[in-house]
Scaffold this active site. Structure first.
Site, short mmCIF file in Angstrom:
data_model
loop_
_atom_site.label_atom_id
_atom_site.label_comp_id
_atom_site.label_asym_id
_atom_site.label_seq_id
_atom_site.Cartn_x
_atom_site.Cartn_y
_atom_site.Cartn_z
N THR A 101 4.38 2.92 5.45
CA THR A 101 3.00 2.43 5.55
C THR A 101 2.23 3.36 6.48
O THR A 101 2.80 3.81 7.50
CB THR A 101 2.93 0.99 6.10
N GLY A 146 0.84 -1.21 0.00
CA GLY A 146 0.00 0.00 0.00
C GLY A 146 0.87 1.25 0.00
O GLY A 146 1.84 1.33 0.75
N ASP A 204 0.05 2.48 8.43
CA ASP A 204 -0.42 1.72 9.60
C ASP A 204 0.45 1.90 10.86
O ASP A 204 -0.01 1.61 11.96
CB ASP A 204 -0.48 0.22 9.27
N ASP A 215 2.79 0.07 11.96
CA ASP A 215 2.79 -1.22 12.67
C ASP A 215 4.13 -1.95 12.62
O ASP A 215 4.17 -3.16 12.81
CB ASP A 215 1.67 -2.12 12.10
N ARG A 245 1.08 -5.27 -4.98
CA ARG A 245 1.28 -6.39 -4.04
C ARG A 245 1.47 -7.61 -4.96
O ARG A 245 0.53 -8.03 -5.61
CB ARG A 245 0.05 -6.57 -3.16
N ARG A 252 -5.14 -1.75 9.31
CA ARG A 252 -5.06 -3.22 9.26
C ARG A 252 -5.23 -3.79 10.67
O ARG A 252 -6.29 -3.59 11.26
CB ARG A 252 -3.76 -3.67 8.61
N ASP A 298 5.05 -4.53 6.15
CA ASP A 298 5.49 -5.88 6.56
C ASP A 298 5.51 -6.88 5.40
O ASP A 298 6.39 -7.74 5.35
CB ASP A 298 4.69 -6.40 7.77
#
Ligand code: F6P
Length: 323
Positions: free
Chosen positions: A126, A11, A128, A130, A72, A172, A103
């Site tokens: 990202t 993404g 996110d 994360d 992706r 996510r 990730d």
């Protein structure tokens, strides 16, 4: 090392362009050659690879998206795909890689390094936030600000109509965007995957607010929350409270666009410089990050497997601030 390749994958995130620019210019500054690889691992497999010069990254620091495009890749998950990708890189004489992504990107980079021993440095890109090994990922700050602006606007109309809004944000399996935009937007409740919130608790929070004469309520829900998505949670609450007006708003991909904030541009630039200089110094199979304002390198393995905890103080604060 004289020739490196750079790509974005997974993404996209606001600030990726600032990172590409920084990496390309740092490489040129150190007399290295840089090749852009388009569409992430898919482009690597197809040989969609081109030389980049300083001019090729002009006028992109302020732009969202990624000049190198992103994808992706399913093919890269196969050994055959990775062999083909390695073959293409050797055709261009590429000796090291900079992989900007999340990730999924790093999982691919790690396997690729283990199979072909080609030095790779990951850059956390990202929305996110994360990834373990960096306080912030590129794009997170912009995404939070975008979500926050949307929450502010929704609050205006929620207030006029005395409504309850369930606002779903991205992330996510992580609650970072939710918690930060929720605190910034004065949400009555924030639901994140890191802690369990039951429907009973949602209803009790809403009722407490109404007894304190609150007219509008905002509940921010991280898309990965265990209680369900915003539509499901709203339905469950609605079925128990008939007299109120409920609405759902899913913010979606607007969180991935928009001009990167100053914070993201600077973070991305620092990480881009750090990644190229890290490769030059012989670092490999690591992610570059910034922790407490210091450039750091964390193994790709740790960056994707170690949990990055949400600060429990932030979760507690939502309760305190929403009384
Ligand atoms: O990882 C970034 C992210 O935007 C997540 O927050 C979200 O779950 C996912 O990507 C959406 O992916 P796609 O753009 O493929 O729908």
């Amino acid at each position: 090392m004289k020739r490196i390749g750079i790509f974005t994958s997974g993404g996209d995130a606001p600030g990726m362009n600032a990172c590409i620019r920084a990496a390309v210019r740092t490489a040129i500054y150190h007399d290295m050659e840089v090749f852009g690889i388009k569409y992430g691992y898919d482009g690597m497999i197809k040989g969609d690879i081109f030389p980049m010069d300083s001019h090729s990254v002009s006028n992109i620091v302020q732009k969202s998206g990624t000049k190198l495009k992103s994808a992706r890749s399913k093919d890269f998950q196969t050994k055959k795909g990775r062999e083909r990708a390695y073959y293409q890189l050797t055709r261009f004489g590429i000796e090291g890689l900079i992989a900007i992504g999340g990730d999924g990107t790093f999982t691919g980079a790690k396997v690729f390094f283990e199979e072909f021993n080609l030095p790779v440095i990951g850059v956390p890109g990202t929305i996110d936030n994360d990834l373990f090994g960096t306080d912030n990922t590129i794009g997170f700050d912009t995404a939070v600000n975008t979500a926050l602006q949307a929450i502010d606007k929704i609050r205006d109309t929620a207030d006029s109509h005395d409504r309850v809004f369930f606002i779903e944000v991205m992330g996510r399996d992580s609650g970072y965007i939710a918690i930060q935009s929720g605190i910034g937007g004065g949400a009555e409740l924030v639901m994140v995957p890191e802690t369990e919130t039951t429907i009973t608790e949602v209803i009790s929070t809403l009722k407490k607010g109404w007894t304190r004469q609150k007219t509008s309520s905002i509940i921010v829900i991280a898309e990965g929350d265990e209680a369900g998505n915003a539509v499901e949670i709203a339905e469950k609450v609605k079925s128990q409270i008939k007299e109120k007006d409920f609405r759902v708003s899913i913010l979606g991909h607007i969180q991935r666009g928009g001009a990167p904030t100053a914070h993201d541009r600077i973070l991305a630039s620092r990480l881009g410089v750090g990644a190229v200089e890290g490769l030059r110094e012989g670092k490999k199979n690591v992610m570059v990050g910034i922790i407490n304002n210091q450039l750091t390198f964390t193994s790709l393995e740790e960056s994707i497997t170690k949990q990055k905890p949400l600060n429990p103080d932030l979760i507690r604060m939502v309760d305190i601030l929403s009384i």
